[in-house]
Design an enzyme around this catalytic site. Sequence first.
Site, PDB file in Angstrom:
ATOM      1  N   LEU A  47      33.526  58.107  52.764  1.00  0.00           N
ATOM      2  CA  LEU A  47      34.611  57.606  51.926  1.00  0.00           C
ATOM      3  C   LEU A  47      34.401  58.097  50.505  1.00  0.00           C
ATOM      4  CD1 LEU A  47      34.844  53.934  53.237  1.00  0.00           C
ATOM      5  CD2 LEU A  47      36.287  55.878  53.861  1.00  0.00           C
ATOM      6  N   SER A  48      35.417  57.976  49.684  1.00  0.00           N
ATOM      7  CA  SER A  48      35.277  58.449  48.298  1.00  0.00           C
ATOM      8  C   SER A  48      34.162  57.707  47.582  1.00  0.00           C
ATOM      9  CB  SER A  48      36.596  58.299  47.539  1.00  0.00           C
ATOM     10  OG  SER A  48      37.031  56.950  47.528  1.00  0.00           O
ATOM     11  N   GLU A  49      33.999  56.393  47.861  1.00  0.00           N
ATOM     12  CA  GLU A  49      32.885  55.629  47.310  1.00  0.00           C
ATOM     13  C   GLU A  49      32.390  54.599  48.305  1.00  0.00           C
ATOM     14  OE1 GLU A  49      34.838  57.043  43.494  1.00  0.00           O
ATOM     15  OE2 GLU A  49      35.646  55.844  45.126  1.00  0.00           O
ATOM     16  N   THR A  50      31.096  54.325  48.227  1.00  0.00           N
ATOM     17  CA  THR A  50      30.444  53.229  48.925  1.00  0.00           C
ATOM     18  C   THR A  50      29.656  52.449  47.889  1.00  0.00           C
ATOM     19  OG1 THR A  50      30.244  54.496  50.983  1.00  0.00           O
ATOM     20  CG2 THR A  50      28.772  52.597  50.719  1.00  0.00           C
ATOM     21  N   HIS A  79      38.278  51.459  41.600  1.00  0.00           N
ATOM     22  CA  HIS A  79      38.602  50.819  42.879  1.00  0.00           C
ATOM     23  C   HIS A  79      37.358  50.230  43.531  1.00  0.00           C
ATOM     24  CE1 HIS A  79      37.514  53.974  45.928  1.00  0.00           C
ATOM     25  NE2 HIS A  79      37.806  53.050  46.823  1.00  0.00           N
TER      26      HIS A  79
END
Length: 300
Positions: A47-50, A79
């Site tokens: 994902l774009s961020e974790t 986000h």
Amino acid sequence: MPANTVRFKQVDVFTSVPFKGNPLAVVFDADTLSADQMQAIAHWTNLSETTFLLKPTDPAADYRVRIFTTHGELPFAGHPTLGTAHALLESGYQPKQPGKLVQQCGVGLVELQSVHEDSGGMQAAWAFAAPPARIAPLPEQQYAALSTALRSDAIDFSAAPSAVDNGAPWLVVRVNSARDCLALEPDAAALARIVQSVGTHGLAVYGPHEAGGPATFEVRCLMAGGAFGVGEDPVTGSANAALAGLLSAQNVRPGANYTARQGTALGRAGQVFVRYDDTNGKTWIGGASVTVVDGTFRMP
């Protein structure tokens, strides 16, 4: 809970409808995880961020979070801030102050508050106070190269394109309309050269909707390498915070409150609301979140 497992949620941010916002993986009880383990998990989730929830080291904070992309760690991202708060509260956490949270992260302490009133059609949600940002206008000699990279003659140079760094650096560019924003088909390699030349990792482009449209602005975030990776981000809190700060610095705010739509080009329907609080000198960036996956994460 079995050994070698940690609690885990995957939430969709800036939407109340699953699959229409920006997904975020949240790993709880991460104090025993090393940075290498966190990076491996973030790479695997893809994902774009974790984010990883830890006990705070600052007594003023409710919690501490570390934010990883598939490529590296970020000191702040929008986000992930809202999605992590949503996951934590849904797990039963009670804030130190009702209706408020304080997040400890790489940029320091970030305030969040519950949004009870309807804000431009949005559901009640949470908002974060935009961190301070450094703003540096793009040199005018690079304007032609920017137009070439975006393959567009619709850039509104009366609002100077500017690098804005609030912990996640973006080059913020205005185009004449929401339609122009959605029509962009940039040259990825040329765009990467432009944004990296000013120390950013991506371009946040925005254009105004007509009166009565779905939002005040249409926003797209085009990532161009570095910690951000490449491609288009569905809905981006840090970039919307950067935009809000730049509008204020350039004295072109659309009002005390406004909304942004993002993710349209990807089939998403992200909704961001912005509120300027001049009494306290804060800019609040908010949106809804919804949990899509709830369970445990198995460690090797």
